[in-house]
Design a protein around this motif. Structure first.
Motif, short mmCIF file in Angstrom:
data_model
loop_
_atom_site.label_atom_id
_atom_site.label_comp_id
_atom_site.label_asym_id
_atom_site.label_seq_id
_atom_site.Cartn_x
_atom_site.Cartn_y
_atom_site.Cartn_z
N TRP A 34 0.68 -1.26 -0.03
CA TRP A 34 0.17 0.12 0.01
C TRP A 34 0.88 1.18 -0.04
O TRP A 34 0.57 2.04 -0.85
N GLU A 35 1.95 1.46 0.83
CA GLU A 35 2.64 2.72 0.83
C GLU A 35 3.19 3.02 -0.60
O GLU A 35 3.46 4.13 -0.76
N GLU A 36 3.46 1.83 -1.18
CA GLU A 36 4.11 2.34 -2.47
C GLU A 36 2.95 2.51 -3.51
O GLU A 36 3.24 3.36 -4.47
N ALA A 37 1.74 1.52 -3.56
CA ALA A 37 0.99 1.67 -4.24
C ALA A 37 0.21 3.00 -4.37
O ALA A 37 -0.44 3.37 -5.40
N ARG A 38 0.00 3.62 -3.09
CA ARG A 38 -0.92 4.81 -3.03
C ARG A 38 -0.56 5.83 -3.94
O ARG A 38 -1.48 6.53 -4.46
N ALA A 39 0.75 6.10 -4.45
CA ALA A 39 0.92 7.02 -5.20
C ALA A 39 0.29 6.71 -6.82
O ALA A 39 0.26 7.54 -7.65
N GLY A 40 0.01 5.95 -7.05
CA GLY A 40 -0.45 5.04 -8.48
C GLY A 40 -1.87 5.08 -8.47
O GLY A 40 -2.75 4.81 -9.52
N PRO A 74 -12.68 4.49 1.89
CA PRO A 74 -12.17 5.97 2.20
C PRO A 74 -10.73 6.44 2.14
O PRO A 74 -10.47 7.47 1.36
N GLU A 75 -9.84 5.32 2.44
CA GLU A 75 -8.42 5.72 2.26
C GLU A 75 -8.17 5.61 0.67
O GLU A 75 -7.28 6.28 0.21
N LEU A 76 -8.81 4.68 0.09
CA LEU A 76 -8.61 4.44 -1.35
C LEU A 76 -9.05 5.68 -2.29
O LEU A 76 -8.30 6.52 -3.16
N HIS A 77 -10.27 6.30 -1.74
CA HIS A 77 -10.62 7.62 -2.41
C HIS A 77 -9.68 8.81 -2.20
O HIS A 77 -9.55 9.59 -3.00
N ALA A 78 -9.41 8.73 -1.04
CA ALA A 78 -8.67 10.02 -0.46
C ALA A 78 -7.36 10.18 -1.21
O ALA A 78 -6.92 11.05 -1.78
N ALA A 79 -6.72 8.95 -1.54
CA ALA A 79 -5.67 8.69 -2.41
C ALA A 79 -5.74 9.02 -3.72
O ALA A 79 -5.02 9.72 -4.63
N ARG A 132 -8.26 11.13 -4.97
CA ARG A 132 -8.44 12.59 -5.05
C ARG A 132 -7.04 13.16 -4.95
O ARG A 132 -7.09 14.22 -5.95
N GLU A 133 -6.31 12.84 -4.24
CA GLU A 133 -5.08 13.58 -3.99
C GLU A 133 -4.16 13.34 -5.39
O GLU A 133 -3.46 14.44 -5.71
N ASN A 134 -4.32 12.42 -6.04
CA ASN A 134 -3.26 11.99 -7.25
C ASN A 134 -3.91 12.66 -8.34
O ASN A 134 -3.18 13.28 -9.18
N MET A 135 -5.44 12.93 -8.57
CA MET A 135 -5.91 13.53 -9.54
C MET A 135 -5.87 14.97 -9.48
O MET A 135 -5.69 15.48 -10.42
N SER A 136 -6.00 15.40 -8.17
CA SER A 136 -5.37 16.94 -8.01
C SER A 136 -4.05 17.50 -8.27
O SER A 136 -3.92 18.34 -9.12
N ALA A 137 -3.12 16.40 -8.10
CA ALA A 137 -1.75 16.80 -8.37
C ALA A 137 -1.58 16.76 -9.86
O ALA A 137 -0.76 17.49 -10.50
N LEU A 138 -2.24 15.73 -10.48
CA LEU A 138 -2.15 15.70 -12.05
C LEU A 138 -2.72 16.95 -12.62
O LEU A 138 -2.40 17.40 -13.65
N GLY A 173 -11.83 14.45 -11.19
CA GLY A 173 -11.02 14.77 -9.92
C GLY A 173 -11.47 16.26 -9.49
O GLY A 173 -12.30 17.02 -9.81
N PRO A 174 -11.04 16.33 -8.01
CA PRO A 174 -11.65 17.52 -7.17
C PRO A 174 -10.84 18.73 -7.91
O PRO A 174 -11.47 19.54 -7.39
#
Length: 259
Positions: free
Chosen positions: A76-82, A138-143, A145-151, A183-184
């Motif tokens: 998970w810790e590595e996968a979260r960024a993807g 919730p953790e999956l959706h939070a990741a 949203r964060e990654n889509m915002s960064a993109l 994305g948000p």
């Protein structure tokens, strides 16, 4: 490249990479075994991409994607960024009830996915991944949203004038170009460029146009290119016109597609 030539190259290259290509079924799909698991594979999308872009390397990329399906995802810790949201054709998702997907319109669904760093491998996620990672939705959706915002923050918006009206395009090579509508950060980006709400067309995953709701008369000029991309892309999404507002995403019409 003819259909038979593409199929021959696919089989030869797949076998050279160690995949077991068992048979072609009556409906034209192929049975491919990856790490002991059987997959039914259609080459239609691959053929359209090769024809549209003259990209012979698409075959190798397609095979690499198949190989990735047999590789375990990172922890998970590595996968979260993807983790991302991906816009997908609803009819493609319908056959996989275990996939973490929600309908957006009658033709588009939002799917939780994991993307490799180079985006060559996109994996639809299921509840099985949640269990293995030990995380909740919730953790999956939070990741995601964060990654889509960064993109979205890394994606420039180009606005061109067409028939006296502004037309916005997203300047990115990411396969998640069309998916940014999910994305948000989408509202703030569009509001700064055009105003809010907006009308959007995403005929395939690497195509995006947005215009002001007050400029809906411009849609008639876009119909030809939208239908061409929708019918010619290897990753079609929808021929719908989407209204994106604070109330969400709603299809308000469709461009007619020839039979």
């Amino acid at each position: 490249m003819s259909r038979s030539d593409l199929e021959t190259q696919f089989v030869e290259k797949a076998r050279a990479r160690g995949l077991l290509v068992r048979e072609q079924r009556e409906d034209g799909t192929w049975v491919v075994v990856v790490e002991g698991r059987e997959f039914v594979v259609s080459l239609d999308n691959l053929r359209r991409n090769v024809e549209r872009d003259a990209d012979d390397g698409a075959i190798d990329g397609f095979i690499e994607g198949l190989l990735d399906t047999g590789r375990p995802l990172p922890e998970w810790e590595e996968a979260r960024a993807g983790i991302r949201y991906s816009a997908e054709e609803s009819q493609s998702v319908a056959g996989y009830p275990e996939v973490l997907a929600e309908p957006v319109t009658g033709k588009v669904s939002r799917v939780l996915v994991h993307a490799s760093e180079d985006e060559r491998s996109i994996r639809w996620l299921t509840r099985q991944e949640l269990v293995r990672w030990g995380v909740g939705a919730p953790e999956l959706h939070a990741a995601a949203r964060e990654n889509m915002s960064a993109l979205q923050e890394r994606t420039a918006i180009e606005v061109q004038e067409v028939a006296g009206a502004p037309l916005a395009m997203l300047k990115t090579d990411s396969v998640f170009k069309a998916s940014l509508v999910l994305g948000p950060g989408f509202r703030a980006a569009m509001e700064a460029a055009l105003g809010w709400p907006v009308l959007v067309v995403i005929p395939c995953r690497d195509f995006f146009y947005a215009l002001r709701e007050s400029d809906s008369g411009l849609l008639g000029r876009l119909g030809g290119v939208v239908v061409r991309e929708y019918t010619g892309s290897g990753y079609p999404l929808t021929n719908e016109v989407l209204r994106v507002s604070d109330e969400g995403i709603r299809a308000i019409g469709e461009f007619p597609v020839p039979p």
